[in-house]
Design a protein around this motif. Structure first.
Motif, PDB file in Angstrom:
ATOM      1  N   GLU A  62      35.131  27.489  39.400  1.00 28.48           N
ATOM      2  CA  GLU A  62      33.642  27.563  39.690  1.00 28.48           C
ATOM      3  C   GLU A  62      33.666  28.487  41.126  1.00 28.48           C
ATOM      4  OE1 GLU A  62      30.588  24.600  38.053  1.00 28.48           O
ATOM      5  OE2 GLU A  62      32.082  23.566  39.717  1.00 28.48           O
ATOM      6  N   THR A  63      34.291  27.860  42.148  1.00 27.24           N
ATOM      7  CA  THR A  63      34.474  28.522  43.265  1.00 27.24           C
ATOM      8  C   THR A  63      35.029  29.869  43.555  1.00 27.24           C
ATOM      9  OG1 THR A  63      34.733  26.366  44.342  1.00 27.24           O
ATOM     10  CG2 THR A  63      35.447  28.221  45.528  1.00 27.24           C
ATOM     11  N   ALA A  64      36.209  29.980  42.637  1.00 23.96           N
ATOM     12  CA  ALA A  64      36.380  31.501  42.381  1.00 23.96           C
ATOM     13  C   ALA A  64      35.512  32.602  41.928  1.00 23.96           C
ATOM     14  CB  ALA A  64      37.695  31.697  41.795  1.00 23.96           C
ATOM     15  N   ALA A  65      34.820  32.001  40.868  1.00 19.27           N
ATOM     16  CA  ALA A  65      33.618  32.884  40.094  1.00 19.27           C
ATOM     17  C   ALA A  65      32.695  33.066  40.867  1.00 19.27           C
ATOM     18  CB  ALA A  65      33.526  32.024  38.944  1.00 19.27           C
ATOM     19  N   ALA A  66      32.147  32.010  41.861  1.00 17.33           N
ATOM     20  CA  ALA A  66      31.068  32.020  42.708  1.00 17.33           C
ATOM     21  C   ALA A  66      31.307  33.609  43.804  1.00 17.33           C
ATOM     22  CB  ALA A  66      30.853  31.063  43.445  1.00 17.33           C
ATOM     23  N   ARG A  67      32.541  33.820  43.760  1.00 20.10           N
ATOM     24  CA  ARG A  67      32.934  34.906  44.887  1.00 20.10           C
ATOM     25  C   ARG A  67      32.815  36.126  44.131  1.00 20.10           C
ATOM     26  NH1 ARG A  67      38.076  32.235  45.900  1.00 20.10           N
ATOM     27  NH2 ARG A  67      37.400  30.464  46.704  1.00 20.10           N
ATOM     28  N   GLU A  68      32.553  36.165  43.087  1.00 17.82           N
ATOM     29  CA  GLU A  68      32.291  37.691  42.094  1.00 17.82           C
ATOM     30  C   GLU A  68      31.115  37.997  42.108  1.00 17.82           C
ATOM     31  OE1 GLU A  68      34.963  39.166  40.015  1.00 17.82           O
ATOM     32  OE2 GLU A  68      36.413  38.025  41.296  1.00 17.82           O
ATOM     33  N   ALA A  69      30.735  39.166  41.644  1.00 15.69           N
ATOM     34  CA  ALA A  69      29.497  39.737  41.751  1.00 15.69           C
ATOM     35  C   ALA A  69      28.674  39.046  40.722  1.00 15.69           C
ATOM     36  CB  ALA A  69      29.283  41.250  41.457  1.00 15.69           C
ATOM     37  N   LYS A  70      27.486  38.803  40.953  1.00 14.18           N
ATOM     38  CA  LYS A  70      26.457  38.245  39.808  1.00 14.18           C
ATOM     39  C   LYS A  70      26.378  38.699  38.572  1.00 14.18           C
ATOM     40  CE  LYS A  70      23.489  35.754  43.163  1.00 14.18           C
ATOM     41  NZ  LYS A  70      24.027  34.413  43.043  1.00 14.18           N
ATOM     42  N   ASP A  71      26.588  39.936  38.351  1.00 16.68           N
ATOM     43  CA  ASP A  71      26.864  40.532  36.957  1.00 16.68           C
ATOM     44  C   ASP A  71      28.286  40.948  36.480  1.00 16.68           C
ATOM     45  OD1 ASP A  71      27.385  42.540  39.078  1.00 16.68           O
ATOM     46  OD2 ASP A  71      26.187  43.978  38.076  1.00 16.68           O
ATOM     47  N   SER A  72      29.170  40.018  37.186  1.00 15.36           N
ATOM     48  CA  SER A  72      30.423  40.534  36.679  1.00 15.36           C
ATOM     49  C   SER A  72      30.661  39.481  35.415  1.00 15.36           C
ATOM     50  CB  SER A  72      31.455  39.636  37.814  1.00 15.36           C
ATOM     51  OG  SER A  72      32.698  39.456  37.347  1.00 15.36           O
ATOM     52  N   THR A  73      31.648  40.272  34.722  1.00 15.82           N
ATOM     53  CA  THR A  73      31.866  39.986  33.317  1.00 15.82           C
ATOM     54  C   THR A  73      32.871  38.772  33.506  1.00 15.82           C
ATOM     55  OG1 THR A  73      31.593  41.939  32.121  1.00 15.82           O
ATOM     56  CG2 THR A  73      32.970  40.247  30.922  1.00 15.82           C
ATOM     57  N   ALA A  74      33.833  38.766  34.425  1.00 14.71           N
ATOM     58  CA  ALA A  74      34.845  37.642  34.751  1.00 14.71           C
ATOM     59  C   ALA A  74      33.942  36.474  35.149  1.00 14.71           C
ATOM     60  CB  ALA A  74      35.817  38.223  35.857  1.00 14.71           C
ATOM     61  N   ARG A  75      33.097  36.474  35.972  1.00 15.02           N
ATOM     62  CA  ARG A  75      32.390  35.389  36.571  1.00 15.02           C
ATOM     63  C   ARG A  75      31.482  34.754  35.154  1.00 15.02           C
ATOM     64  NH1 ARG A  75      28.420  34.561  41.564  1.00 15.02           N
ATOM     65  NH2 ARG A  75      27.074  33.157  40.588  1.00 15.02           N
ATOM     66  N   TYR A  76      30.646  35.436  34.624  1.00 14.66           N
ATOM     67  CA  TYR A  76      30.076  35.004  33.428  1.00 14.66           C
ATOM     68  C   TYR A  76      30.970  34.212  32.323  1.00 14.66           C
ATOM     69  CZ  TYR A  76      27.739  34.859  28.953  1.00 14.66           C
ATOM     70  OH  TYR A  76      27.108  34.220  27.938  1.00 14.66           O
ATOM     71  N   CYS A  77      32.197  34.953  32.032  1.00 16.03           N
ATOM     72  CA  CYS A  77      33.294  34.223  31.220  1.00 16.03           C
ATOM     73  C   CYS A  77      33.803  32.712  31.755  1.00 16.03           C
ATOM     74  CB  CYS A  77      34.353  35.210  30.986  1.00 16.03           C
ATOM     75  SG  CYS A  77      33.734  36.363  29.666  1.00 16.03           S
ATOM     76  N   ALA A  78      34.152  32.874  33.059  1.00 17.32           N
ATOM     77  CA  ALA A  78      34.741  31.655  33.693  1.00 17.32           C
ATOM     78  C   ALA A  78      33.693  30.518  33.796  1.00 17.32           C
ATOM     79  CB  ALA A  78      35.019  32.054  35.191  1.00 17.32           C
ATOM     80  N   LEU A  79      32.260  30.960  33.974  1.00 12.79           N
ATOM     81  CA  LEU A  79      31.498  29.784  34.117  1.00 12.79           C
ATOM     82  C   LEU A  79      31.099  29.585  32.678  1.00 12.79           C
ATOM     83  CD1 LEU A  79      29.247  31.133  37.081  1.00 12.79           C
ATOM     84  CD2 LEU A  79      30.778  29.327  37.183  1.00 12.79           C
TER      85      LEU A  79
END
Length: 126
Positions: A62-79
């Motif tokens: 979650e912490t690592a994903a929060a550092r990604e851009a809000k529209d990041s695919t990597a963030r979306y998939c991780a969350l």
């Protein structure tokens, strides 16, 4: 790969290699079930360890994903994977031996996926 996690006053290592080794004890090649499940007492120990790995990895991903851009695919998939991991943590251990093995294997797959996201997001941030 190993990192350090602050947890209250204690520091706990995130030992991805050990987490993957634990998961591999329940999964065969390509995440397929092994031919022979572990003994019941070993299965309980593995399931507990995998639960603990998930509990440690969830906030890290979650912490690592929060550092990604809000529209990041990597963030979306991780969350999305974090949400799935939280749902799996609510599973009981199962009443019958086949169910207990199946639940432990779900934990193992989830740990592997969280490790993947942790490594991918950590690599992107360096």
């Amino acid at each position: 790969m190993s990192a350090t996690v602050e947890s209250g006053n204690a520091t706990q290592p995130v030992d991805i290699a050990t987490m993957r080794e634990t998961a591999a004890m329940l999964l065969g090649p390509d995440d397929a079930p092994q031919a022979l499940p572990p003994a019941p007492e070993q299965l309980d120990t593995l399931a507990l360890a995998l639960r603990e790995h998930m509990q440690l990895l969830i906030p890290e991903v979650e912490t690592a994903a929060a550092r990604e851009a809000k529209d990041s695919t990597a963030r979306y998939c991780a969350l999305a994977r974090v949400g799935e991991a939280r749902r799996k943590l609510r599973l009981g251990n199962g009443c019958t031996p086949p169910t207990r093995v199946a639940v432990a294997q779900k934990f193992a797959r989830c740990v592997n996926a969280l490790c993947d996201h942790y490594e991918n997001l950590s690599a992107e941030q360096h």
